[in-house]
Design a protein around this motif. Sequence first.
Motif, PDB file in Angstrom:
ATOM      1  N   LEU A   1      75.686  49.889 130.942  1.00  0.00           N
ATOM      2  CA  LEU A   1      74.328  50.276 131.337  1.00  0.00           C
ATOM      3  C   LEU A   1      74.341  51.483 132.253  1.00  0.00           C
TER       4      LEU A   1
ATOM      5  N   THR B   1      65.461  41.576 127.594  1.00  0.00           N
ATOM      6  CA  THR B   1      66.319  40.482 128.058  1.00  0.00           C
ATOM      7  C   THR B   1      65.645  39.146 127.745  1.00  0.00           C
TER       8      THR B   1
ATOM      9  N   GLU C   1      78.218  39.111 125.392  1.00  0.00           N
ATOM     10  CA  GLU C   1      78.265  40.427 124.739  1.00  0.00           C
ATOM     11  C   GLU C   1      78.498  41.541 125.738  1.00  0.00           C
ATOM     12  N   LYS C   2      79.264  42.534 125.280  1.00  0.00           N
ATOM     13  CA  LYS C   2      79.549  43.705 126.094  1.00  0.00           C
ATOM     14  C   LYS C   2      78.276  44.485 126.366  1.00  0.00           C
ATOM     15  N   GLN C   3      78.114  44.946 127.605  1.00  0.00           N
ATOM     16  CA  GLN C   3      77.008  45.838 127.941  1.00  0.00           C
ATOM     17  C   GLN C   3      77.538  46.980 128.788  1.00  0.00           C
TER      18      GLN C   3
ATOM     19  N   GLU D   1      79.634  48.464 133.551  1.00  0.00           N
ATOM     20  CA  GLU D   1      80.017  47.746 132.346  1.00  0.00           C
ATOM     21  C   GLU D   1      80.320  46.308 132.745  1.00  0.00           C
TER      22      GLU D   1
ATOM     23  N   GLY E   1      74.107  40.857 132.493  1.00  0.00           N
ATOM     24  CA  GLY E   1      74.014  39.805 131.490  1.00  0.00           C
ATOM     25  C   GLY E   1      74.426  38.451 132.032  1.00  0.00           C
TER      26      GLY E   1
END
Lengths: 162, 162
Positions: free
Chosen positions: B149, A56, B145-147, B9, B84
């Motif tokens: 996890l 990150t 941005e898409k994450q 997400e 994020g």
Amino acid sequence: MGKTVETFENITYNELQEGDTASFGRTLTEDELVLFAAVSGDVNPVHLDPEFAAGTPFKERIAHGMWSGSLISAALATVMPGPGSVYLEQSLNFRRPVKLNDTLTVTLTVLRKDPKDRVLLKCEVHNQDGKMVVTGEAKVIAPSEKQVLEKPRLPKITIDRG
Amino acid sequence: MGKTVETFENITYNELQEGDTASFGRTLTEDELVLFAAVSGDVNPVHLDPEFAAGTPFKERIAHGMWSGSLISAALATVMPGPGSVYLEQSLNFRRPVKLNDTLTVTLTVLRKDPKDRVLLKCEVHNQDGKMVVTGEAKVIAPSEKQVLEKPRLPKITIDRG
């Protein structure tokens, strides 16, 4: 040998003066990261997973921002004005990340005494390098009566990292 | 049988729309009272000592106000916008006490999308009776941005009440 009993004493509305300051400090360890995740439900891996955090922009695990908020609330509730205060409002500006082993100091300053025991306080949190990490303002109802309390002893908390 | 892996997400700045809502819930148990006292340092007996709390205007133990704040931060960090996000600002108005076994629901609503991925969200916390306990606003930088996890598993935490 007797047990040491720690006490804490509030500062009443009448005793508080504009410009009065008080401080409260804590260090961020891995325990705080785990406990804050558990108690809030915020299990974002940026606080918990060293490998994830390395990828990150922070490069390493950081404290939950609201952990600094919780230190401000602890300073208000235990130091100034202390026990008997009623928490009305808090604003928080998160300025910088807090990293493992950072030692934070909350500084409270009485900005203004208002009618009906209301008090407005400036709240600043600095790290050990003197950098501001959080700022904000709190509004509380200050206690009208003196209280001197024994500090409750917390149960032992064990974190089993397996 | 395989281990279930829970994922979460995020919702990117481009995906977020004004008026979008999301929620997040938690119940206050004695564990939260002890853990929040430990992690914040706020050992005020109104949160910890049933006998002491009985003599306060609240009549019983209440949650740390900032525990509700921590639930708001968890909702922002794990649900909307989620991983994020960068936390910039939070305001909190504490309206009503939270008592043992109260179940709180945080509701977030996108109030406004600003330039540079900034998003302003309304934050409301209600108890199981539909009463508002905390309100406020949050400002975050939403993720670009898409994450998706994996949810980290927390270590086991044991509270020894002796």
